[in-house]
Design a protein around this motif. Structure first.
Motif, mmCIF file in Angstrom:
data_model
loop_
_atom_site.group_PDB
_atom_site.id
_atom_site.type_symbol
_atom_site.label_atom_id
_atom_site.label_comp_id
_atom_site.label_asym_id
_atom_site.label_seq_id
_atom_site.Cartn_x
_atom_site.Cartn_y
_atom_site.Cartn_z
ATOM 1 N N SER A 91 -0.744 10.964 -0.661
ATOM 2 C CA SER A 91 -0.540 9.525 -0.554
ATOM 3 C C SER A 91 0.806 9.144 -1.152
ATOM 4 O O SER A 91 1.224 9.698 -2.176
ATOM 5 C CB SER A 91 -1.669 8.783 -1.283
ATOM 6 O OG SER A 91 -1.403 7.394 -1.334
ATOM 7 N N LEU A 92 1.497 8.195 -0.538
ATOM 8 C CA LEU A 92 2.770 7.737 -1.082
ATOM 9 C C LEU A 92 2.564 6.792 -2.262
ATOM 10 O O LEU A 92 3.477 6.575 -3.053
ATOM 11 C CB LEU A 92 3.590 7.027 0.011
ATOM 12 C CG LEU A 92 3.885 7.844 1.272
ATOM 13 C CD1 LEU A 92 4.863 7.085 2.169
ATOM 14 C CD2 LEU A 92 4.440 9.216 0.929
ATOM 15 N N THR A 149 0.802 -1.220 0.000
ATOM 16 C CA THR A 149 0.000 0.000 0.000
ATOM 17 C C THR A 149 0.837 1.274 0.000
ATOM 18 O O THR A 149 0.324 2.347 -0.324
ATOM 19 C CB THR A 149 -0.948 0.033 1.216
ATOM 20 O OG1 THR A 149 -0.164 -0.069 2.415
ATOM 21 C CG2 THR A 149 -1.928 -1.129 1.166
ATOM 22 N N LEU A 150 2.121 1.185 0.383
ATOM 23 C CA LEU A 150 2.971 2.376 0.424
ATOM 24 C C LEU A 150 3.990 2.394 -0.716
ATOM 25 O O LEU A 150 4.873 3.245 -0.738
ATOM 26 C CB LEU A 150 3.702 2.468 1.768
ATOM 27 C CG LEU A 150 2.804 2.558 3.004
ATOM 28 C CD1 LEU A 150 3.655 2.651 4.259
ATOM 29 C CD2 LEU A 150 1.862 3.758 2.909
ATOM 30 N N GLU A 151 3.886 1.465 -1.640
ATOM 31 C CA GLU A 151 4.789 1.476 -2.780
ATOM 32 C C GLU A 151 4.454 2.647 -3.697
ATOM 33 O O GLU A 151 3.305 3.100 -3.754
ATOM 34 C CB GLU A 151 4.661 0.154 -3.560
ATOM 35 C CG GLU A 151 5.238 -1.036 -2.816
ATOM 36 C CD GLU A 151 5.254 -2.298 -3.659
ATOM 37 O OE1 GLU A 151 4.748 -2.260 -4.806
ATOM 38 O OE2 GLU A 151 5.775 -3.310 -3.190
ATOM 39 N N PRO A 152 5.453 3.207 -4.388
ATOM 40 C CA PRO A 152 6.827 2.728 -4.530
ATOM 41 C C PRO A 152 7.801 3.287 -3.484
ATOM 42 O O PRO A 152 8.982 2.988 -3.530
ATOM 43 C CB PRO A 152 7.219 3.225 -5.915
ATOM 44 C CG PRO A 152 6.489 4.536 -6.025
ATOM 45 C CD PRO A 152 5.177 4.334 -5.318
ATOM 46 N N ASP A 170 -5.230 11.299 -2.235
ATOM 47 C CA ASP A 170 -4.623 12.173 -1.241
ATOM 48 C C ASP A 170 -5.647 12.453 -0.134
ATOM 49 O O ASP A 170 -6.832 12.114 -0.259
ATOM 50 C CB ASP A 170 -4.159 13.477 -1.892
ATOM 51 C CG ASP A 170 -3.039 13.245 -2.896
ATOM 52 O OD1 ASP A 170 -2.385 12.185 -2.812
ATOM 53 O OD2 ASP A 170 -2.820 14.110 -3.759
ATOM 54 N N THR A 171 -5.197 13.085 0.930
ATOM 55 C CA THR A 171 -6.045 13.262 2.109
ATOM 56 C C THR A 171 -6.065 14.714 2.541
ATOM 57 O O THR A 171 -5.027 15.371 2.573
ATOM 58 C CB THR A 171 -5.520 12.403 3.281
ATOM 59 O OG1 THR A 171 -5.426 11.040 2.864
ATOM 60 C CG2 THR A 171 -6.441 12.512 4.485
ATOM 61 N N ARG A 172 -7.257 15.228 2.865
ATOM 62 C CA ARG A 172 -7.393 16.509 3.557
ATOM 63 C C ARG A 172 -8.167 16.249 4.845
ATOM 64 O O ARG A 172 -9.269 15.699 4.817
ATOM 65 C CB ARG A 172 -8.112 17.547 2.711
ATOM 66 C CG ARG A 172 -8.540 18.772 3.527
ATOM 67 C CD ARG A 172 -9.058 19.916 2.698
ATOM 68 N NE ARG A 172 -7.956 20.665 2.091
ATOM 69 C CZ ARG A 172 -8.105 21.835 1.458
ATOM 70 N NH1 ARG A 172 -9.309 22.379 1.352
ATOM 71 N NH2 ARG A 172 -7.073 22.454 0.944
ATOM 72 N N ARG A 180 1.614 9.445 5.187
ATOM 73 C CA ARG A 180 1.411 10.440 4.148
ATOM 74 C C ARG A 180 2.589 11.414 4.099
ATOM 75 O O ARG A 180 3.434 11.447 4.988
ATOM 76 C CB ARG A 180 0.122 11.253 4.406
ATOM 77 C CG ARG A 180 -1.168 10.440 4.325
ATOM 78 C CD ARG A 180 -1.502 10.075 2.899
ATOM 79 N NE ARG A 180 -2.837 9.516 2.765
ATOM 80 C CZ ARG A 180 -3.114 8.222 2.867
ATOM 81 N NH1 ARG A 180 -2.143 7.367 3.152
ATOM 82 N NH2 ARG A 180 -4.351 7.779 2.714
ATOM 83 N N GLN A 181 2.604 12.250 3.064
ATOM 84 C CA GLN A 181 3.584 13.338 2.954
ATOM 85 C C GLN A 181 2.842 14.662 3.068
ATOM 86 O O GLN A 181 1.844 14.887 2.375
ATOM 87 C CB GLN A 181 4.336 13.265 1.630
ATOM 88 C CG GLN A 181 5.417 14.335 1.486
ATOM 89 C CD GLN A 181 6.223 14.156 0.215
ATOM 90 O OE1 GLN A 181 5.728 13.622 -0.779
ATOM 91 N NE2 GLN A 181 7.461 14.595 0.229
#
Length: 215
Positions: free
Chosen positions: A189-190, A138-141, A196-198, A175-176
């Motif tokens: 999202s990575l 889920t966090l690739e790449p 992406d998230t707010r 997240r970044q």
């Protein structure tokens, strides 16, 4: 000055920001393989210097001064955040999927309970630091199955940093940070396949910075 001192300084700047060498290269606008081990020597095995252009871009991407970089080259203690290559510490560790379960964190987000495992990873100055093991894709790449992340609850969070956050519904995300205001947090999202998230700031239970990753 030795080749290995320059490369160590670059690795240090990457690790302090929770990046691998390839992640630092991407942030600096360089080819992701620029700082790979295979690029640190010629085909016949001779040590190779990084280009002045790549070093300049790294300083710009990390907001480091030339003086700070020179101190790392000359052998200053690696990582202002407290991470040292030679220092190993037993850190509490769980998988990222476990982090969403009750009983592993107190109300402030510090590790609690007796169900944590332990693993030996580079030391950090934060006494509440902990490790998360990545499982699945889920966090690739950026992060892959089996990678370890060192998380620091005390480390300051800036735009561009990678974080682990838990919302008040119990969901845990890596997240970044794209933008942060008193009212909202925008986080990327990575995994490009995921949204992406707010989040409203009030909806976040805690948010901690990723300060190191084993990749």
């Amino acid at each position: 000055m030795r080749h290995e001192d320059i490369w160590r300084a670059i690795d240090t700047l990457a690790a302090e920001r929770g990046l691998t060498a390839s992640g630092l290269a991407r942030r600096a606008g360089l080819d992701p393989t620029t700082f790979n081990q295979s690029k640190r020597a010629t085909a016949d095995g001779r040590a190779r210097w990084p280009s002045t252009e790549s070093v300049s871009k790294v300083l710009g991407a990390t907001d480091a001064t030339l003086e700070e970089f020179a101190s790392l080259v000359s052998g200053a203690r690696a990582l202002p955040a407290g991470i040292g290559r030679a220092a190993i510490r037993r850190l509490p560790m769980i998988s990222i999927s476990q982090a969403a379960l009750p009983g592993f964190f107190d109300e402030t987000g510090n590790p609690s309970g007796k169900d944590w495992d332990e693993t030996g990873l580079p030391d950090v100055s934060d006494p509440h630091a902990y490790a998360l093991e990545v499982s699945g894709d889920t966090l690739e790449p950026v992060y892959r199955d089996g990678d370890f992340l060192i998380i620091s609850p005390l480390a300051p969070i800036r735009r561009g940093d990678r974080v682990v956050l838990r919302d008040r519904k119990g969901r845990v995300m890596v997240r970044q940070i794209v933008r942060r205001s008193p009212r909202t947090v925008d986080a990327r999202s990575l995994n490009p396949a995921r949204a992406d998230t707010r989040l409203e700031t009030e909806a976040i239970a805690w948010m901690h910075r990723v300060v190191w990753a084993s990749q």
